[in-house]
Design an enzyme around this catalytic site. Structure first.
Site, PDB file in Angstrom:
ATOM      1  N   ASP A 101      -8.626  -4.918  -6.376  1.00  0.00           N
ATOM      2  CA  ASP A 101      -8.117  -3.923  -5.428  1.00  0.00           C
ATOM      3  C   ASP A 101      -8.181  -2.528  -6.053  1.00  0.00           C
ATOM      4  O   ASP A 101      -7.460  -2.213  -6.994  1.00  0.00           O
ATOM      5  CB  ASP A 101      -6.678  -4.280  -5.049  1.00  0.00           C
ATOM      6  CG  ASP A 101      -6.136  -3.386  -3.949  1.00  0.00           C
ATOM      7  OD1 ASP A 101      -6.877  -2.499  -3.473  1.00  0.00           O
ATOM      8  OD2 ASP A 101      -4.965  -3.575  -3.568  1.00  0.00           O
TER       9      ASP A 101
ATOM     10  N   SER B   8       0.836  -1.200   0.000  1.00  0.00           N
ATOM     11  CA  SER B   8       0.000   0.000   0.000  1.00  0.00           C
ATOM     12  C   SER B   8       0.876   1.257   0.000  1.00  0.00           C
ATOM     13  O   SER B   8       1.645   1.473  -0.927  1.00  0.00           O
ATOM     14  CB  SER B   8      -0.947  -0.048   1.202  1.00  0.00           C
ATOM     15  OG  SER B   8      -1.917   0.953   1.124  1.00  0.00           O
TER      16      SER B   8
ATOM     17  N   HIS C 196      -7.654  -5.564  -0.481  1.00  0.00           N
ATOM     18  CA  HIS C 196      -6.407  -4.818  -0.291  1.00  0.00           C
ATOM     19  C   HIS C 196      -5.567  -5.383   0.850  1.00  0.00           C
ATOM     20  O   HIS C 196      -4.425  -4.965   1.047  1.00  0.00           O
ATOM     21  CB  HIS C 196      -6.720  -3.344  -0.017  1.00  0.00           C
ATOM     22  CG  HIS C 196      -5.521  -2.456   0.004  1.00  0.00           C
ATOM     23  ND1 HIS C 196      -4.685  -2.295  -1.087  1.00  0.00           N
ATOM     24  CD2 HIS C 196      -4.996  -1.680   0.994  1.00  0.00           C
ATOM     25  CE1 HIS C 196      -3.707  -1.454  -0.785  1.00  0.00           C
ATOM     26  NE2 HIS C 196      -3.870  -1.066   0.473  1.00  0.00           N
TER      27      HIS C 196
END
Length: 551
Positions: free
Chosen positions: A419, A362, A485
């Site tokens: 995602d 991320s 995610h």
């Protein structure tokens, strides 16, 4: 004494006497089976161990009607019987008998025509639930859901091909289908990121008045040693009154937070297996409010460094660059800390074969690209640099991507098709469409002009491995954004990935314990509510959630 069956008795009497004598030596259950084979009851096409022709069985009534034909057949029966129970150990080669109950051919044909007319395979597909809940599959699920039943993929030697696995050829020929050794390496680097999450969540608060003490990092691979904790500082802050709203969560508004670490391999056996001494920089994803605020600052700004006139001006997202370059009250910026530590390690192990691996999830994936960009030019003769990212957003424009490529930085992006984070920031344009347009001269010139002038002209970097939540047999196809995610979900999908045109591999090794803990609501009810599984999640399992563990 051998039994002499050739006497003057009638064939049927001979068979009866023989059966009586055999019955004294055979168990009762075997006798019943043996008598059944001699009784002549069965299908017309069934064979018999005593009947070499495998044709119709004979009864007393049939022998009376045709004595000549039955006598020859009966004598053959008797001869085979003598061979079976006599002194000569001879084997009778014949088809084994299959006991079948008589069926009504008319009724069977009628049922067959009715079922055939319904065409059930088309309107009622195979029941996969039955297969998935079979005893064999349940045993496998119990093992995957047990902390003590964790299995690992083979840890093969990479010494002869380590540069290839480190991205020297951009992982050509290793992605689709996925190479077994590369899968293992990706999951291993993903677990390094989980350790960064655990380090932060174990003590998220950072004092603004004093230098933070060294933090303990529980590495998944004991052959590595942590040499430095890394901190990121936001250039924006939240008002002090925010802390009064939630006194127990004041760490959420702090500007400086532990975001990762630097580690180096110190085990000689592991160094021999990998073919070099590896230096790892591991970075976690977004966890504080200030980090979220930086993520929202999505305008492209110029990044310091060399500029290629033909490629344009390299630019990156304002918020990512702020977290990377801003120094805290008592800690250096992330950029200074990483460069300084890597320089010391490369000098310490000068003369050895080294590699640098930057990995992140991320926000950490975005910062990993900035780290790699800096390291590639911070000193001469830098070791090969590879970047493994999970669920990373776009970071910069096309010129920034080209600069990384020209500096020989190798990037492998693991992307989940479901995602949403991997599609931001910037205007959403299919990567495949963008690549095709740039192959034409006119479109390429127009896109280059847009890249240099538009504040949201983002582009991804490197080689892509695309996985999909819908391919997992354990996760719901409509899993929510958080699940798609989640880092553990990424590792689960990588562990099960074979190729883009193949289903989830049946012999996946990764345990489902963490996944079930973190994404229980997104797992299929078949695996979370099945009474046969008797799931017993163990307490104390460390999680890689983006939220702190309850105190």
């Amino acid at each position: 004494m051998p039994l002499n069956l050739h006497n003057h008795l009638t064939p049927y009497t001979c068979l009866s006497n023989t059966m009586m004598q055999i019955g004294s030596t055979l168990p009762a259950n075997n006798l019943n089976k043996f008598q059944a084979r001699l009784s002549g009851v069965g299908s017309r096409n069934n064979g018999s161990l005593l009947n070499p022709l495998g044709r119709a069985c004979y009864t007393k009534t049939m022998m009376n009607t045709n004595t000549l034909s039955t006598t020859r057949s009966t004598m053959q029966h008797l001869s085979n019987l003598e061979k079976l129970i006599g002194t000569e150990p001879r084997v009778i080669l014949d088809e084994p008998e299959v006991n079948q109950e008589p069926v009504n051919n008319n009724n069977n044909a009628r049922e067959k025509s009715l079922l055939g007319g319904l065409n059930l395979p088309q309107i009622w597909p195979e029941n996969k639930v039955v297969e998935e809940m079979s005893p064999r599959h349940l045993n496998r699920l119990r093992r995957l859901l047990s902390k003590n039943g964790i299995e690992y993929s083979p840890r093969n030697s990479l010494a002869s091909r380590w540069r290839e696995y480190h991205g020297s050829n951009n992982w050509s020929g290793l992605i689709d289908p996925l190479d077994e050794n590369l899968r293992r390496e990706m999951i291993r680097y993903g677990e390094f990121i989980q350790s960064a999450y655990h380090c932060f969540h174990s003590n998220p608060a950072t004092s603004a008045e004093e230098v933070p003490p060294p933090r303990h990092v529980a590495l998944p691979d004991r052959s590595y040693r942590v040499t430095k904790n890394l901190y990121a500082t936001s250039s924006v802050g939240l008002p002090k009154w925010v802390d009064k709203l939630a006194p127990g969560l004041n760490w959420m508004s702090q500007r400086t937070s532990c975001i990762g670490y630097v580690a180096v391999c110190d085990d000689q056996r592991e160094i021999s297996r990998m073919g070099r001494r590896d230096i790892v920089i591991s970075l976690r994803g977004t966890a504080t409010c200030c980090e979220w605020a930086e993520n929202m600052r999505d305008l492209l700004v110029q990044v310091p460094g060399a500029k290629n006139p033909s490629d344009g001006q390299p630019k990156v997202e304002c918020g990512f660059l702020s977290l990377y370059k801003t120094a805290g009250s008592h800690v250096s910026s992330l950029a200074e800390s990483v460069v300084e530590e890597v320089k010391q390690l490369t000098e310490l192990y000068k003369g050895e074969t080294l590699s640098i691996t930057v990995t992140g999830h991320s926000l950490g994936a975005a910062l990993a690209l900035l780290v790699a960009d800096d390291l590639s030019t911070c000193a001469k003769d830098m070791p090969p640099i590879a970047v493994y990212t999970f669920g990373g957003p776009r970071v910069g424009n096309q010129a920034f991507a080209k600069r990384l490529c020209s500096q020989n930085v190798k990037v492998l992006r693991i992307v989940n098709s479901q995602d949403l984070i991997t599609r931001v920031p910037g205007m959403f344009v299919s990567e495949q469409l963008d690549k095709k347009l740039r192959e034409t001269n006119v479109a390429n010139k127009i896109l280059n002009i847009l890249d240099n002038n538009m504040p949201w002209a983002y582009a991804h970097v490197g080689t892509e491995l695309r996985v999909d939540t819908k391919s997992s047999p354990y996760l719901k196809p409509d899993a929510d954004v958080a699940c798609c995610h989640d880092l553990e979900a990424y590792l689960h999908l990588v562990d099960g990935f074979l190729a883009s045109n193949c289903p989830f591999r049946a012999n996946a090794k990764r345990s489902l314990v963490k996944l079930a803990h973190e994404q229980n609501s997104n797992m299929k009810k078949l695996y979370t509510r099945a009474p046969e599984l008797k799931l017993n999640f163990e307490r104390g399992v460390q999680l890689s959630s983006c939220l702190p563990s309850p105190s």
